[in-house]
Design a protein around this motif. Structure first.
Motif, PDB file in Angstrom:
ATOM      1  N   ILE A 149       1.649 -20.148  12.046  1.00  0.00           N
ATOM      2  CA  ILE A 149       2.352 -21.607  11.533  1.00  0.00           C
ATOM      3  C   ILE A 149       3.121 -22.150  12.767  1.00  0.00           C
ATOM      4  CG2 ILE A 149       3.318 -22.653  10.158  1.00  0.00           C
ATOM      5  CD1 ILE A 149       1.123 -20.873   8.720  1.00  0.00           C
ATOM      6  N   GLY A 150       4.271 -21.201  13.151  1.00  0.00           N
ATOM      7  CA  GLY A 150       5.174 -21.766  13.556  1.00  0.00           C
ATOM      8  C   GLY A 150       6.599 -20.066  13.501  1.00  0.00           C
ATOM      9  N   VAL A 151       7.864 -20.851  14.415  1.00  0.00           N
ATOM     10  CA  VAL A 151       9.391 -19.478  13.990  1.00  0.00           C
ATOM     11  C   VAL A 151      10.263 -20.655  14.098  1.00  0.00           C
ATOM     12  CG1 VAL A 151       8.170 -18.028  15.591  1.00  0.00           C
ATOM     13  CG2 VAL A 151       9.373 -20.072  16.343  1.00  0.00           C
ATOM     14  N   TYR A 152      11.252 -20.135  13.235  1.00  0.00           N
ATOM     15  CA  TYR A 152      12.080 -20.703  12.898  1.00  0.00           C
ATOM     16  C   TYR A 152      13.437 -19.946  12.648  1.00  0.00           C
ATOM     17  CZ  TYR A 152      12.054 -19.680   7.927  1.00  0.00           C
ATOM     18  OH  TYR A 152      12.368 -18.682   6.700  1.00  0.00           O
ATOM     19  N   LYS A 153      14.624 -21.098  12.619  1.00  0.00           N
ATOM     20  CA  LYS A 153      15.966 -20.387  12.324  1.00  0.00           C
ATOM     21  C   LYS A 153      16.729 -20.773  11.995  1.00  0.00           C
ATOM     22  CE  LYS A 153      17.999 -21.774  16.587  1.00  0.00           C
ATOM     23  NZ  LYS A 153      18.832 -21.788  18.151  1.00  0.00           N
ATOM     24  N   THR A 154      17.940 -19.953  10.977  1.00  0.00           N
ATOM     25  CA  THR A 154      19.525 -20.515  10.660  1.00  0.00           C
ATOM     26  C   THR A 154      20.053 -20.001  10.799  1.00  0.00           C
ATOM     27  OG1 THR A 154      18.401 -18.389   8.627  1.00  0.00           O
ATOM     28  CG2 THR A 154      16.837 -20.057   8.152  1.00  0.00           C
ATOM     29  N   GLU A 155      21.240 -20.718  10.310  1.00  0.00           N
ATOM     30  CA  GLU A 155      22.349 -19.927  10.076  1.00  0.00           C
ATOM     31  C   GLU A 155      23.489 -20.206   9.424  1.00  0.00           C
ATOM     32  OE1 GLU A 155      26.060 -22.348  13.573  1.00  0.00           O
ATOM     33  OE2 GLU A 155      24.398 -22.958  13.507  1.00  0.00           O
ATOM     34  N   LEU A 156      24.228 -19.149   9.408  1.00  0.00           N
ATOM     35  CA  LEU A 156      24.995 -18.744   8.101  1.00  0.00           C
ATOM     36  C   LEU A 156      26.304 -18.512   8.779  1.00  0.00           C
ATOM     37  CD1 LEU A 156      26.379 -19.297   5.444  1.00  0.00           C
ATOM     38  CD2 LEU A 156      25.425 -16.670   5.031  1.00  0.00           C
ATOM     39  N   ASP A 157      27.616 -19.395   9.179  1.00  0.00           N
ATOM     40  CA  ASP A 157      28.953 -18.228   9.404  1.00  0.00           C
ATOM     41  C   ASP A 157      28.911 -18.564  10.826  1.00  0.00           C
ATOM     42  OD1 ASP A 157      30.620 -19.247   6.980  1.00  0.00           O
ATOM     43  OD2 ASP A 157      29.056 -16.567   6.221  1.00  0.00           O
ATOM     44  N   GLY A 158      27.679 -19.293  11.809  1.00  0.00           N
ATOM     45  CA  GLY A 158      28.188 -18.414  13.213  1.00  0.00           C
ATOM     46  C   GLY A 158      26.930 -17.832  13.350  1.00  0.00           C
ATOM     47  N   LYS A 159      26.620 -17.505  12.599  1.00  0.00           N
ATOM     48  CA  LYS A 159      25.048 -16.239  12.713  1.00  0.00           C
ATOM     49  C   LYS A 159      23.824 -16.845  12.352  1.00  0.00           C
ATOM     50  CE  LYS A 159      28.671 -12.542  11.719  1.00  0.00           C
ATOM     51  NZ  LYS A 159      28.532 -11.107  10.789  1.00  0.00           N
ATOM     52  N   PHE A 160      22.910 -15.908  13.337  1.00  0.00           N
ATOM     53  CA  PHE A 160      21.695 -17.126  13.075  1.00  0.00           C
ATOM     54  C   PHE A 160      20.939 -15.533  12.433  1.00  0.00           C
ATOM     55  CE2 PHE A 160      23.250 -19.487  16.391  1.00  0.00           C
ATOM     56  CZ  PHE A 160      23.156 -21.140  15.809  1.00  0.00           C
ATOM     57  N   ARG A 161      19.748 -16.012  11.943  1.00  0.00           N
ATOM     58  CA  ARG A 161      18.275 -15.196  11.603  1.00  0.00           C
ATOM     59  C   ARG A 161      17.816 -16.113  12.138  1.00  0.00           C
ATOM     60  NH1 ARG A 161      18.065 -14.126   5.565  1.00  0.00           N
ATOM     61  NH2 ARG A 161      16.650 -12.074   5.976  1.00  0.00           N
ATOM     62  N   TYR A 162      16.079 -15.563  12.661  1.00  0.00           N
ATOM     63  CA  TYR A 162      15.008 -15.590  12.796  1.00  0.00           C
ATOM     64  C   TYR A 162      13.909 -14.976  12.478  1.00  0.00           C
ATOM     65  CZ  TYR A 162      17.988 -16.828  17.048  1.00  0.00           C
ATOM     66  OH  TYR A 162      19.332 -16.734  17.631  1.00  0.00           O
ATOM     67  N   PHE A 163      12.973 -16.181  12.375  1.00  0.00           N
ATOM     68  CA  PHE A 163      11.858 -15.993  11.415  1.00  0.00           C
ATOM     69  C   PHE A 163      10.218 -16.462  11.864  1.00  0.00           C
ATOM     70  CE2 PHE A 163      15.276 -16.374   8.866  1.00  0.00           C
ATOM     71  CZ  PHE A 163      15.431 -15.425   7.850  1.00  0.00           C
ATOM     72  N   ALA A 164       9.343 -15.548  11.484  1.00  0.00           N
ATOM     73  CA  ALA A 164       8.073 -15.984  11.829  1.00  0.00           C
ATOM     74  C   ALA A 164       7.010 -16.229  10.972  1.00  0.00           C
ATOM     75  CB  ALA A 164       7.549 -15.231  12.903  1.00  0.00           C
ATOM     76  N   VAL A 165       6.391 -17.437  10.695  1.00  0.00           N
ATOM     77  CA  VAL A 165       5.663 -17.489  10.014  1.00  0.00           C
ATOM     78  C   VAL A 165       4.016 -17.723  10.244  1.00  0.00           C
ATOM     79  CG1 VAL A 165       4.344 -19.282   7.986  1.00  0.00           C
ATOM     80  CG2 VAL A 165       6.981 -18.812   8.586  1.00  0.00           C
ATOM     81  N   ALA A 166       3.046 -16.748   9.586  1.00  0.00           N
ATOM     82  CA  ALA A 166       1.718 -16.277  10.376  1.00  0.00           C
ATOM     83  C   ALA A 166       1.309 -16.796   9.406  1.00  0.00           C
ATOM     84  CB  ALA A 166       1.761 -15.543  10.920  1.00  0.00           C
ATOM     85  N   ASP A 167      -0.755 -17.212   9.745  1.00  0.00           N
ATOM     86  CA  ASP A 167      -1.983 -17.245   8.768  1.00  0.00           C
ATOM     87  C   ASP A 167      -3.126 -16.479   8.976  1.00  0.00           C
ATOM     88  OD1 ASP A 167      -2.935 -18.106   6.949  1.00  0.00           O
ATOM     89  OD2 ASP A 167      -3.748 -20.486   8.034  1.00  0.00           O
TER      90      ASP A 167
END
Length: 217
Positions: A149-167
């Motif tokens: 479905i897609g990938v996205y990233k989040t940021e908190l205090d200058g640190k990034f986290r990455y995620f993938a969403v699959a069907d």
């Protein structure tokens, strides 16, 4: 007359096209890998859209036969009672296949609440080889392509986290944290290959669910 003949021929051509399209759709339809909605197996896995009881897990453990009671036997050390189908004697060391079920409920926000049952012994064996053979048929690891479905990233205090969403093949959506390099690799993909553990119900093999076990690429 010519105009009527033209419209008649046009209608016939349209019907033929629709029939060809319908037949093509049937042959190109991907088979469903699982018979029940799939769920993730770890706390890091988020899956939406599930309700009801599903087979969750199996395990094989060694046990000792305790008291014999009217065709049943008591398994030590947990004092579980099960049918003595193979006429074991008190003191015999045997192997036990146990089953765990999950009850899934979905809240108004689409998040799953999972309630796990206690382990329940369902079958006994003289050897571990016999038990493992049954276990291998109830828990099957498969590799399959799924829609990303897609990938996205989040940021908190200058640190990034990455995620993938699959069907998943059953239509259930699974969200997994991924490292940055996988995020870059998945960014432009429409499909990815995953590893699933398909868990079948011991009393109804056609009923199954799946645990996400990782990316296959």
């Amino acid at each position: 007359m010519k105009q009527r003949r033209f419209w008649l021929m046009a209608s016939i051509v349209l019907v033929v096209i629709l029939m060809i399209w319908g037949i093509s759709s049937l042959f190109n339809k991907k088979p469903s890998v699982l018979s029940k909605p799939a769920v993730g197996s770890s706390a890091a896995t988020n899956v939406s859209g599930m309700n009801g009881d599903v087979p969750w897990d199996y395990q094989v453990q060694q046990a000792k036969v305790g008291d014999l009671l009217d065709g049943d036997m008591v398994l030590l050390p947990n004092n579980e009672r099960i049918s003595n189908d193979q006429n074991f004697a008190t003191g015999d060391q045997i192997y036990v296949l146990s089953y765990m079920q999950a009850t899934m409920t979905t809240d108004s926000q689409g998040k799953n609440d999972v309630t796990l049952s206690q382990w329940k012994p369902i079958k006994t064996f003289k050897t571990k080889e016999e038990a493992d053979k049954d276990l291998a048929e109830l828990k099957v690891e498969i590799k399959t392509d799924v829609k990303l479905i897609g990938v996205y990233k989040t940021e908190l205090d200058g640190k990034f986290r990455y995620f993938a969403v699959a069907d998943l093949p059953t239509g259930q959506k699974v969200k997994q944290p991924i490292p940055e390099d996988r995020y870059a690799n998945f960014k432009n993909k429409k499909e990815v290959q995953v590893i699933l553990e398909e868990v079948h119900d011991y009393s109804n093999y056609d009923q199954s669910m799946a645990k996400f076990r990782g990316w296959a690429e």
